[in-house]
Design a protein around this motif. Structure first.
Motif, PDB file in Angstrom:
ATOM      1  N   ASN A 175      -0.260   5.271   4.212  1.00  0.00           N
ATOM      2  CA  ASN A 175       0.611   4.900   3.102  1.00  0.00           C
ATOM      3  C   ASN A 175       0.217   5.571   1.789  1.00  0.00           C
ATOM      4  O   ASN A 175       0.786   5.275   0.742  1.00  0.00           O
ATOM      5  N   LEU A 206      -2.439   5.365  -0.139  1.00  0.00           N
ATOM      6  CA  LEU A 206      -2.936   4.433  -1.151  1.00  0.00           C
ATOM      7  C   LEU A 206      -4.451   4.572  -1.294  1.00  0.00           C
ATOM      8  O   LEU A 206      -5.151   4.872  -0.323  1.00  0.00           O
ATOM      9  N   LEU A 233      -5.320   0.126  -7.916  1.00  0.00           N
ATOM     10  CA  LEU A 233      -4.580   0.486  -6.707  1.00  0.00           C
ATOM     11  C   LEU A 233      -3.714   1.677  -7.087  1.00  0.00           C
ATOM     12  O   LEU A 233      -2.904   1.601  -8.023  1.00  0.00           O
ATOM     13  N   LYS A 269      -1.299   5.151  -5.869  1.00  0.00           N
ATOM     14  CA  LYS A 269      -0.446   5.758  -4.835  1.00  0.00           C
ATOM     15  C   LYS A 269      -0.320   7.245  -5.126  1.00  0.00           C
ATOM     16  O   LYS A 269      -0.188   7.655  -6.277  1.00  0.00           O
ATOM     17  N   TYR A 300       1.062  -4.886  -0.488  1.00  0.00           N
ATOM     18  CA  TYR A 300       1.318  -3.508  -0.899  1.00  0.00           C
ATOM     19  C   TYR A 300       2.597  -2.894  -0.329  1.00  0.00           C
ATOM     20  O   TYR A 300       3.009  -1.816  -0.748  1.00  0.00           O
ATOM     21  N   TYR A 336       5.260  -1.215  -2.477  1.00  0.00           N
ATOM     22  CA  TYR A 336       5.042   0.119  -3.048  1.00  0.00           C
ATOM     23  C   TYR A 336       5.331   1.247  -2.069  1.00  0.00           C
ATOM     24  O   TYR A 336       5.150   2.417  -2.405  1.00  0.00           O
TER      25      TYR A 336
END
Length: 148
Positions: A88, A90, A110, A112, A144, A147
């Motif tokens: 993902n 992340l 966090l 991305k 999460y 996102y």
């Protein structure tokens, strides 16, 4: 003492033909690394409950409270913990800011797509339990997924 026991275990396993020379070397290296890392660290690594999909890139996050920790500067540094979820894209990053400063604080991000300028989430605290709770919450898919 631990090294002698570990060496004896490796020797016995190899004698039974259960471990190749290459694996014996790998085991000895792993044991030596763990032994050196833990030699001067009276605290244990902070336990975390993480769901699958996350990889620990590095972990210097110890069970040591900021207001009650010997050798403060060894435990409270900028690079405490980094987890990645490559599927993902992340990154969860934890540090202590200012590095080794007793007046500092944990900062948790966090991220991305490695966009450090625009974190998805940010949390700051001096409370280790609050940080652990937030890490476990943020690494939960139920959190999460918004996102993705």
């Amino acid at each position: 003492m631990k090294m002698m026991i570990a060496a004896a275990v490796i020797f016995l396993i190899q004698q039974k033909g259960l471990v190749s020379e290459r694996r014996k070397y790998q085991l000895r290296s792993e044991i030596n690394i763990k032994e050196v890392e833990s030699m001067n660290k009276p605290y244990e690594i902070q336990p975390l409950r993480l769901l699958g999909g996350w990889t620990v890139e590095f972990n210097n996050f110890y069970e040591c409270e900021p207001d009650n920790c010997n050798n403060f500067g060894e435990y409270f540094v900028e690079d405490l913990l980094q987890l990645t979820n490559s599927k993902n894209n992340l990154v969860l990053d934890l540090g202590w800011y200012l590095d080794s400063d007793k007046n500092g604080t944990y900062k948790l991000f966090l991220i991305k797509d490695y966009d450090w300028e625009k974190p998805l989430e940010y949390f700051e605290s001096r409370n280790t339990k609050a940080i652990v709770d937030k890490i476990e919450y943020w690494t939960n898919y139920g959190f999460y997924q918004k996102y993705l």
